[in-house]
Design an enzyme around this catalytic site. Structure first.
Site, PDB file in Angstrom:
ATOM      1  N   GLU A   1       4.151  -5.944   6.863  1.00 21.01           N
ATOM      2  CA  GLU A   1       3.392  -4.928   7.582  1.00 21.01           C
ATOM      3  C   GLU A   1       3.803  -4.811   9.051  1.00 21.01           C
ATOM      4  OE1 GLU A   1       2.172  -7.056   5.444  1.00 21.01           O
ATOM      5  OE2 GLU A   1       0.548  -6.202   4.262  1.00 21.01           O
TER       6      GLU A   1
ATOM      7  N   GLY B   1       0.421  -5.177   0.655  1.00 19.65           N
ATOM      8  CA  GLY B   1      -0.761  -5.126  -0.210  1.00 19.65           C
ATOM      9  C   GLY B   1      -0.496  -5.727  -1.571  1.00 19.65           C
TER      10      GLY B   1
ATOM     11  N   ALA C   1       0.869  -1.182   0.000  1.00 22.69           N
ATOM     12  CA  ALA C   1       0.000   0.000   0.000  1.00 22.69           C
ATOM     13  C   ALA C   1       0.901   1.226   0.000  1.00 22.69           C
ATOM     14  CB  ALA C   1      -0.878  -0.020   1.248  1.00 22.69           C
TER      15      ALA C   1
ATOM     16  N   GLU D   1      -0.972  -9.336  -1.114  1.00 23.49           N
ATOM     17  CA  GLU D   1      -2.415  -9.505  -0.889  1.00 23.49           C
ATOM     18  C   GLU D   1      -3.186  -9.426  -2.196  1.00 23.49           C
ATOM     19  OE1 GLU D   1      -2.482  -6.492   2.366  1.00 23.49           O
ATOM     20  OE2 GLU D   1      -3.600  -8.035   3.403  1.00 23.49           O
TER      21      GLU D   1
HETATM   22  N1  T1G Z   1       4.670   3.289  -0.094  1.00 22.00           N
HETATM   23  C1  T1G Z   1       5.165   4.480  -0.477  1.00 22.00           C
HETATM   24  N2  T1G Z   1       6.446   4.681  -0.881  1.00 22.00           N
HETATM   25  C2  T1G Z   1       7.256   3.601  -0.867  1.00 22.00           C
HETATM   26  C3  T1G Z   1       6.818   2.321  -0.464  1.00 22.00           C
HETATM   27  C4  T1G Z   1       5.458   2.191  -0.070  1.00 22.00           C
HETATM   28  N3  T1G Z   1       4.949   1.004   0.293  1.00 22.00           N
HETATM   29  N4  T1G Z   1       7.882   1.477  -0.570  1.00 22.00           N
HETATM   30  C5  T1G Z   1       8.914   2.198  -1.017  1.00 22.00           C
HETATM   31  N5  T1G Z   1       8.556   3.470  -1.194  1.00 22.00           N
HETATM   32  C6  T1G Z   1       9.397   4.565  -1.705  1.00 22.00           C
HETATM   33  C7  T1G Z   1      10.562   4.846  -0.780  1.00 22.00           C
HETATM   34  O1  T1G Z   1      10.177   5.738   0.246  1.00 22.00           O
HETATM   35  C8  T1G Z   1      11.547   5.477  -1.760  1.00 22.00           C
HETATM   36  O2  T1G Z   1      11.085   6.797  -1.980  1.00 22.00           O
HETATM   37  C9  T1G Z   1      11.295   4.710  -3.054  1.00 22.00           C
HETATM   38  O3  T1G Z   1       9.985   4.128  -2.926  1.00 22.00           O
HETATM   39  C10 T1G Z   1      12.295   3.591  -3.276  1.00 22.00           C
HETATM   40  O4  T1G Z   1      12.260   2.794  -2.084  1.00 22.00           O
HETATM   41  C11 T1G Z   1      -2.584  -2.925   2.962  1.00 22.00           C
HETATM   42  C12 T1G Z   1      -1.019  -1.880   4.908  1.00 22.00           C
HETATM   43  C13 T1G Z   1      10.092  -2.246  -2.006  1.00 22.00           C
HETATM   44  C14 T1G Z   1      12.012  -3.440  -0.963  1.00 22.00           C
HETATM   45  O5  T1G Z   1       6.492  -2.380   3.769  1.00 22.00           O
HETATM   46  O6  T1G Z   1      10.599  -2.513   1.592  1.00 22.00           O
HETATM   47  O7  T1G Z   1       0.950  -2.824   2.201  1.00 22.00           O
HETATM   48  O8  T1G Z   1      13.128   8.019  -1.138  1.00 22.00           O
HETATM   49  O9  T1G Z   1      14.633   3.293  -1.436  1.00 22.00           O
HETATM   50  O10 T1G Z   1      15.861  -0.073  -1.556  1.00 22.00           O
HETATM   51  O11 T1G Z   1      -1.792  -4.805   4.089  1.00 22.00           O
HETATM   52  O12 T1G Z   1      11.053   0.124  -0.617  1.00 22.00           O
HETATM   53  O13 T1G Z   1      12.876   7.523  -3.579  1.00 22.00           O
HETATM   54  O14 T1G Z   1      11.364   9.203  -2.476  1.00 22.00           O
HETATM   55  O15 T1G Z   1      13.303   1.478  -0.257  1.00 22.00           O
HETATM   56  O16 T1G Z   1      14.935  -0.746  -3.869  1.00 22.00           O
HETATM   57  C15 T1G Z   1       3.935  -2.888   2.940  1.00 22.00           C
HETATM   58  C16 T1G Z   1       8.198  -1.115   1.862  1.00 22.00           C
HETATM   59  C17 T1G Z   1       3.289  -1.542   3.058  1.00 22.00           C
HETATM   60  C18 T1G Z   1       7.432  -2.412   1.591  1.00 22.00           C
HETATM   61  C19 T1G Z   1      12.397  -1.439  -2.417  1.00 22.00           C
HETATM   62  N6  T1G Z   1       5.099  -2.812   2.067  1.00 22.00           N
HETATM   63  N7  T1G Z   1       9.205  -0.873   0.845  1.00 22.00           N
HETATM   64  O17 T1G Z   1      13.615  -1.147  -1.773  1.00 22.00           O
HETATM   65  O18 T1G Z   1      14.029   1.186  -2.679  1.00 22.00           O
HETATM   66  S1  T1G Z   1       1.922  -1.550   4.156  1.00 22.00           S
HETATM   67  C20 T1G Z   1       6.306  -2.523   2.582  1.00 22.00           C
HETATM   68  C21 T1G Z   1      10.362  -1.589   0.847  1.00 22.00           C
HETATM   69  C22 T1G Z   1       0.781  -2.508   3.347  1.00 22.00           C
HETATM   70  C23 T1G Z   1      -1.369  -3.704   3.316  1.00 22.00           C
HETATM   71  C24 T1G Z   1      -0.385  -2.959   4.130  1.00 22.00           C
HETATM   72  C25 T1G Z   1      11.372  -1.168  -0.173  1.00 22.00           C
HETATM   73  C26 T1G Z   1      11.442  -2.091  -1.399  1.00 22.00           C
HETATM   74  P1  T1G Z   1      12.184   7.964  -2.327  1.00 22.00           P
HETATM   75  P2  T1G Z   1      13.626   2.207  -1.515  1.00 22.00           P
HETATM   76  P3  T1G Z   1      14.709  -0.228  -2.497  1.00 22.00           P
END
Ligand code: T1G
Length: 693
Positions: free
Chosen positions: A124, A101, A62, A104
């Site tokens: 999450e 998400g 998400a 999911e």
């Molecule tokens: N939402 C918004 N921005 C995100 C994002 C996200 N989920 N994930 C990454 N970014 C942005 C990050 O801030 C950075 O921005 C750019 O993307 C590159 O990320 C409903 C509630 C995918 C493994 O927890 O683990 O889904 O600094 O530098 O090293 O049940 O990003 O360039 O402006 O980290 O190649 C669950 C979180 C969310 C995954 C990539 N998902 N992201 O790593 O790049 S909650 C996560 C990561 C959810 C549902 C629930 C990593 C990555 P900027 P990066 P990377």
């Protein structure tokens, strides 16, 4: 269709492609576009729907930036329910990292094919959340209750092959993903496959009942101390496999909303973005051409040097460790080898990995070998003159363009750089012990450090799995600088009537991994004593770290001598209060004329935390720290600060800067202005209501 979600036809197949760089997060536009695509597939003559993503990854979750703001329809759970209910087979093509998400969404599809390099996970919990878009119902149906619980409470991703083996994914391909997904869809249609809604799968509950879930929650209360999200995940999983889907979804949504507004989740999301902010370089470094770094030299094979060498070798780089004599060199190599062999014995790495790592490490007494290095990290005795002498030798031996880094914790990096003819090549790389484990790396920019050296080292830090924070030069840089007032107040409170157990107990109840007295005993009270004794700017105050100094002078260094603030069994780590120390403190307090009083846990936390926060504000004012969030990242990753509080600066903002300032002013009244003058930045932000920068 929206530009973030496209709908095309490939013959009888509808192909829905999400394109929302950088990670295809399910923003509102993505959710709306996906729902529109689903409705279109319902109405047209397509026979199946293939869902894929453009760019480097399938949906990675998400959109975390939307959390904490008013929810925008359509909600992801509703979109995924519509996907699952499509009256045609839905085939999901997964590449990159299908997380949260994203996974999911894949589980709401009917069939899944993954690129062999893909990773899948439900992280999450790392954000203080639970899978809120059906994951707690669909994961156990596809992979079983126990594996899904581990996936959700551990938060670690699994490989495509592991996902296939678990039932999360049907196919793994090494071919081009979209053609393989289209072919798989046609194969399914040819075989008469129909929609396979995950919700229709009956979960297998062999031996899994209320008691089993309760036991899992008890275990998590220990392994995930102080965390709420893991508890809620178990609750949601139990609902997901015992209640009708609609009711389970409703109850899970309520729990999700409770978590998303919790301080725990706000803190963890704050640290998620703080880590990414900290990696952003200052304007003058951003476009610098990085230097090549492949061959690493490490001076000193002690605890720190060996840890630093292991970190580089574990990341695939070749390291040469220099020691002063053959015996020390042998000890260094044995330290490294035994650490990896212990990990091997625990099954954390295999023989091949162990062999490769050992091949990458060379230990020698030949200083001249530094001539070929691209980067040398000095990790020798914490003394300025010794470091200046060694940097003079490096300057004479190392090739032009080699980066010369010091692992110093306190010494003046500019004075070290001045011992060379190339101060632009000198930088600080302040590791935290054990250096092969602790993620934090303070990258210290000297007055003359060149922008490309900063950029090169900051990139290298991430390449070797560190979390870098760029800091300026002052005594203790950022982390250790802020630890001084924190420790000072701890020891002042001892003189005022608190015991070590009370001080440590209050801070551990607050969430610190260890209280300040126990940390001192772990690190060695002689280390702090030596550092304080060498300071020319030591306050003229007989109470200043008096207890720690007395213990060190008595040879009570802590765990390594079996006695410090506490008593320890020989070689043990279990601390026991020592009445003799408590009496010694009482006697010294009387000698110093410090009035005794009962001290509350609240005062202990406020005195230690607000002294630390005030110093952090000063470091921000002086530009030693670039951001308040950098300070939080430093404390959460280097000092055992509870991540669920987001860091000292976020904690202060959670309390309210005005309230923090009021308490600092009260302490100034009670204790005098010497240590309690509020920082101008704190005063300004408290008055204006602005956040700390
Ligand atoms: N939402 C918004 N921005 C995100 C994002 C996200 N989920 N994930 C990454 N970014 C942005 C990050 O801030 C950075 O921005 C750019 O993307 C590159 O990320 C409903 C509630 C995918 C493994 O927890 O683990 O889904 O600094 O530098 O090293 O049940 O990003 O360039 O402006 O980290 O190649 C669950 C979180 C969310 C995954 C990539 N998902 N992201 O790593 O790049 S909650 C996560 C990561 C959810 C549902 C629930 C990593 C990555 P900027 P990066 P990377």
């Amino acid at each position: 269709m929206s530009q973030t979600v496209s709908y095309t036809r490939d013959g009888e197949l509808a192909v829905v492609t999400i394109d929302n760089p950088p990670v295809n997060a399910t923003s509102q536009a993505v959710r709306a576009g996906l729902l529109e695509a689903i409705n279109r597939a319902v109405a047209d003559d397509s026979r199946a729907l293939v869902l894929c993503c453009a760019g480097r990854t399938f949906i990675a979750g998400a959109d975390i930036t939307e959390f904490g703001k008013p929810p925008l329809a359509p909600a992801l759970p509703d979109v995924l329910d519509a996907l699952e209910a499509l009256p045609k087979p839905v085939i999901v093509a997964i590449h990159g990292t299908a997380l949260g998400g994203g996974l999911e969404a894949a589980m709401a599809g009917h069939y899944r094919i993954a690129d062999s390099r893909a990773k899948l996970g439900l992280p999450e919990v790392k954000l203080g959340l639970l899978p809120g878009a059906g994951g707690t119902r669909r994961a156990p149906r596809l992979m079983g209750v126990k594996p899904s619980l581990e996936l959700m409470t551990g938060g670690a991703p699994i490989s495509a092959e592991a996902a296939r083996a678990s039932g999360l994914v049907d196919r793994v391909t090494q071919d081009a993903l979209l053609p393989a997904a289209l072919a798989y869809a046609r194969e399914l249609l040819a075989a008469g496959a129909t929609p396979r809604p995950t919700a229709a799968i009956v979960p297998v509950l062999d031996g899994i009942d209320t008691a089993w879930f309760a036991a899992e929650k008890t275990a998590l209360r220990k392994s995930a101390r102080g965390r709420t999200a893991p508890q809620r995940i178990v609750d949601a999983l139990e609902l997901g496999v015992t209640l009708p889907p609609a009711e389970a979804a409703l109850r899970t949504r309520e729990m999700f909303l409770e978590l998303v507004s919790s301080t725990e989740s706000k803190a963890l999301r704050h640290l998620f973005f703080a880590e990414r902010e900290a990696a952003k370089l200052p304007a003058d470094c951003r476009d610098a051409t990085r230097r090549t770094v492949e061959r690493i030299g490490v001076l000193g094979g002690g605890t720190m040097g060996a840890g630093i060498a292991m970190n580089f070798a574990e990341s695939g780089l070749h390291v040469t460790v220099i020691e002063t004599d053959d015996a020390a060199a042998a000890r260094a190599l044995e330290r490294i080898r035994s650490t990896w062999q212990a990990a091997r014995a625990k099954g954390r790495l295999d023989d091949a990995t162990l062999a490769k790592r050992l091949e990458r490490v060379r230990v020698s007494t030949e200083f001249s070998l530094m001539a070929d290095m691209d980067l040398v990290v000095e990790a020798i005795f914490e003394n300025l003159q010794v470091k200046q002498e060694v940097f003079g030798r490096l300057d004479a031996v190392c090739r032009p363009g080699a980066i010369l880094a010091s692992n110093t914790s306190y010494q003046d990096l500019d004075a070290i750089a001045a011992a060379t003819s190339r101060p632009a090549d000198v930088i600080g790389m302040h590791y935290f012990s054990p250096a092969n484990i602790m993620k934090l790396l303070e990258v210290v920019r000297g007055a003359k450090t060149a922008p490309d050296v900063v950029a090169t080292v900051m990139d290298l830090a991430r390449r070797v799995g560190k979390i870098p924070a760029l800091v300026g030069v002052c005594y203790g840089f950022v982390g250790n600088r802020m630890l001084i007032p924190y420790g000072r107040e701890a020891q002042m409170l001892l003189l005022e009537g608190a015991t070590p157990s009370q001080v440590d107990g209050a801070m551990e109840e607050f969430g610190m991994a260890m209280g300040p007295c126990a940390v001192g005993d772990l690190a060695g009270l002689d280390v702090g004593f030596r550092a304080r004794s060498s300071r020319s700017d030591r306050p003229d105050d007989p109470r200043w770290f008096r207890v720690g100094d007395m213990l060190a002078e008595q040879g009570r260094f802590g765990q390594k001598t079996g006695a410090g603030f506490y008593l320890y069994e020989a070689g043990g780590r279990e601390r026991r209060p020592d009445p003799a120390v408590e009496q010694m403190i009482r006697d010294e307090a009387a000698r110093l004329g410090v009035a005794q009083r009962a001290i509350s846990a609240t005062e202990i936390v406020e005195r230690l935390m607000y002294a630390m926060v005030n110093e952090g504000c000063r470091a921000l004012e002086e530009g030693i720290a670039q951001r308040a969030s950098d300070i939080d990242l430093i404390y959460a990753n280097g000092y055992g600060f509870p991540a669920v509080r987001g860091g000292p600066m976020m904690y202060a903002q959670t309390v309210g800067l005005g309230d923090v300032l009021a308490r600092i002013r009260a302490f100034r009244e009670q204790l005098g202005p010497r240590y309690w003058e509020p920082s101008a930045l704190l005063v300004r932000c408290a008055a204006s209501g602005e956040s700390l920068p």
